[in-house]
Write a protein that holds these residues in place. Structure first.
Motif, mmCIF file in Angstrom:
data_model
loop_
_atom_site.group_PDB
_atom_site.id
_atom_site.type_symbol
_atom_site.label_atom_id
_atom_site.label_comp_id
_atom_site.label_asym_id
_atom_site.label_seq_id
_atom_site.Cartn_x
_atom_site.Cartn_y
_atom_site.Cartn_z
ATOM 1 N N MET A 1 0.860 -1.165 0.000
ATOM 2 C CA MET A 1 0.000 0.000 0.000
ATOM 3 C C MET A 1 0.906 1.228 0.000
ATOM 4 N N LEU A 3 0.879 5.511 0.380
ATOM 5 C CA LEU A 3 0.216 6.784 0.655
ATOM 6 C C LEU A 3 0.984 7.840 -0.129
ATOM 7 N N SER A 6 1.917 12.865 0.373
ATOM 8 C CA SER A 6 2.067 13.300 1.748
ATOM 9 C C SER A 6 3.325 14.165 1.804
ATOM 10 N N ASN A 103 5.962 10.034 -0.570
ATOM 11 C CA ASN A 103 5.146 8.824 -0.471
ATOM 12 C C ASN A 103 5.603 7.991 0.712
ATOM 13 N N TYR A 115 -5.284 -0.663 5.407
ATOM 14 C CA TYR A 115 -5.822 0.219 4.365
ATOM 15 C C TYR A 115 -7.111 0.876 4.850
ATOM 16 N N LEU A 118 -6.338 3.467 7.633
ATOM 17 C CA LEU A 118 -5.709 4.677 7.107
ATOM 18 C C LEU A 118 -6.691 5.480 6.257
ATOM 19 N N SER A 119 -7.568 4.810 5.519
ATOM 20 C CA SER A 119 -8.603 5.512 4.741
ATOM 21 C C SER A 119 -9.479 6.356 5.657
ATOM 22 N N LEU A 122 -7.516 9.410 6.973
ATOM 23 C CA LEU A 122 -7.376 10.457 5.960
ATOM 24 C C LEU A 122 -8.659 11.265 5.798
ATOM 25 N N LEU A 133 -4.367 7.192 -1.331
ATOM 26 C CA LEU A 133 -4.018 5.899 -0.774
ATOM 27 C C LEU A 133 -4.270 4.836 -1.832
#
Length: 136
Positions: A1, A3, A6, A103, A115, A118-119, A122, A133
């Motif tokens: 995964m 991100l 950032s 990233n 995932y 973290l979703s 965010l 993501l």
């Protein structure tokens, strides 16, 4: 995964940029145990010089300050953003996260659960809308 989009915070303090290479240099993300202001604080480090090929040692990483890779390798370049540090901290403890430019790459045995967490994170932070993501 991954991100994407950032940031690594703290250029104003550390004044070190990662080398602009293709593929991007993988940066180390580690807990900052000595930070008394934030127990989840995490530093982003350049790898040690011996991890780079010899021909890269004189690569200029910051035109303004004329810093070469050999001068800054092995040093911290910044912090994980505070609103992500709490999520990243347990992943760092198990070596499941590295950074590349803007990233963060996350590997974990239960990647779908990470995932989803973290979703949700965010969605709850203002900067989250600018980040992407991606589940690989």
């Amino acid at each position: 995964m991954v991100l994407r989009n950032s940031v690594i915070k703290g250029y104003h303090f550390f004044q070190i940029r990662p080398p602009n290479t293709t593929p991007p240099t993988q940066l180390l993300v580690q807990p900052e145990y000595t930070n008394i202001h934030d127990e989840c604080a995490s530093l982003v480090w350049l790898p040690e010089l011996d991890t780079f090929p010899d021909h890269m040692h004189s690569l200029i990483t910051d035109e303004k300050r004329q810093l070469k890779l050999k001068n800054v390798a092995g040093l911290p370049i910044g912090h994980v953003p505070r609103n992500l540090a709490g999520f990243f901290r347990p992943l760092m403890e198990s070596g499941c996260i590295v950074a590349e430019r803007c990233n963060y790459i996350i590997t974990h045995s239960d990647i779908e659960a990470q995932y989803n967490k973290l979703s949700e994170l965010l969605k709850s932070i203002p900067e989250g809308t600018a980040m992407e993501l991606v589940l690989l």
